[in-house]
Design an enzyme around this catalytic site. Sequence first.
Site, PDB file in Angstrom:
ATOM      1  N   ARG A  45       0.820  -1.219   0.000  1.00 15.45           N
ATOM      2  CA  ARG A  45       0.000   0.000   0.000  1.00 15.45           C
ATOM      3  C   ARG A  45       0.854   1.270   0.000  1.00 15.45           C
ATOM      4  NH1 ARG A  45      -5.090   1.696   2.154  1.00 15.45           N
ATOM      5  NH2 ARG A  45      -5.018   3.620   3.376  1.00 15.45           N
TER       6      ARG A  45
ATOM      7  N   TYR B   8      -6.264  10.438  -1.040  1.00 13.65           N
ATOM      8  CA  TYR B   8      -6.572   9.034  -1.295  1.00 13.65           C
ATOM      9  C   TYR B   8      -7.639   8.585  -0.313  1.00 13.65           C
ATOM     10  CZ  TYR B   8      -3.992   7.479   2.845  1.00 13.65           C
ATOM     11  OH  TYR B   8      -3.571   7.286   4.145  1.00 13.65           O
TER      12      TYR B   8
ATOM     13  N   TRP C 275       2.285   2.928   6.611  1.00 17.51           N
ATOM     14  CA  TRP C 275       2.580   4.172   5.893  1.00 17.51           C
ATOM     15  C   TRP C 275       1.722   5.315   6.406  1.00 17.51           C
ATOM     16  CZ3 TRP C 275       0.003   7.741   2.900  1.00 17.51           C
ATOM     17  CH2 TRP C 275       0.750   8.520   2.019  1.00 17.51           C
ATOM     18  N   ASP C 276       0.436   5.082   6.601  1.00 14.43           N
ATOM     19  CA  ASP C 276      -0.488   6.137   7.044  1.00 14.43           C
ATOM     20  C   ASP C 276      -0.016   6.762   8.358  1.00 14.43           C
ATOM     21  OD1 ASP C 276      -3.474   5.425   5.491  1.00 14.43           O
ATOM     22  OD2 ASP C 276      -1.901   3.921   5.524  1.00 14.43           O
ATOM     23  N   THR C 277       0.339   5.892   9.304  1.00 14.19           N
ATOM     24  CA  THR C 277       0.770   6.377  10.611  1.00 14.19           C
ATOM     25  C   THR C 277       2.096   7.117  10.514  1.00 14.19           C
ATOM     26  OG1 THR C 277      -0.383   4.643  11.841  1.00 14.19           O
ATOM     27  CG2 THR C 277       1.514   5.654  12.916  1.00 14.19           C
TER      28      THR C 277
END
Length: 239
Positions: A76, A94, A185-187
Site C-alpha cells: 500500500r 486518497y 505508511w499512514d501512521t
Amino acid sequence: MREVEVSAVLPAYNDCAALKTAIPQSIETLEAIAPGRFELIVAEDGSSDGSTEFVRGCEAEDSRVRLLHSDERLGRGRALNRAFDGAAGSIVCYYDVDLATDMQHLVELIGAIRDGYDVATGSRLLPESDIVRSGGREIASRGYNTLVRTILGSSLHDHQCGFKAFRRDRLLSLLPSVTADHWFWDTEVLVRAQKNGYRIREFPVQWRQGEGTTVRRKDVVEMGSAILHLWWRLHVEKG
C-alpha cells in the site's frame, strides 16, 4: 492540456468489484468539488482479478481516469508513493476503494487543503464520529492509536483512517524519510508531518466497516513492532 488541481488516488488490490462502484461515484463527487480540474488515479497493485482490465476500459472511456498498474505487489505505501509522485494536482488525496468513509466528506477533506492546511485526515475516533464496525476491530483500533499517541507523541486520534489529503509539494518533501511500505505508511506520514511542523486538520467522519475485513493477529503484531521501530529511528537514530 487541462489544468489539474486535485489528484485523487484509489489504492486497489484485487478490488474489481469495489472499483465498479468507487470509480463512477468518485468521478461524480470530484466533478462537484473541482469541475474539470481533477484526475482519478487507480493505483492498482499487482491484482489478478481483472481489476487492471476493468480500469483500463474506464481509462479509455474517460480521460480523467488514470490506471497506474504494477505487475508485482508493491504494498500500500509504495503504491501510494508512486501515485503521488506521478500526480498532476497541487492537492493529492486518497481513500479506501470500499468507500468505507462516506464520500460526503470529500469536500471537507479537499477544502481543508484549500484553506491552507498541509494535511487533512478523517477520524473514526473523535466523539462526533459516526462509525459502525465489529467489537474486535474497535478494540484493536483504539488500542493501536493509544500506543501511537503514547509512544510516538502524536496529538491525533486516528492514524489509520484511509481518507487523507495533502499539499502535494509538502508531501513529496516528506516522503524520502518515510520507510513504511504497507499499512504503517499512514501512521508514519502523520507522525513525521507533526514532527516537521505541518499544519494538520483532523475531522470526524461517518464510516462503515467493509465486508470481509478482519483483524489478524499477525497484523496487530506487525503494527506494534512498526511503532517501536519508528520510535527508535526518531529518537535514537534521529532519522
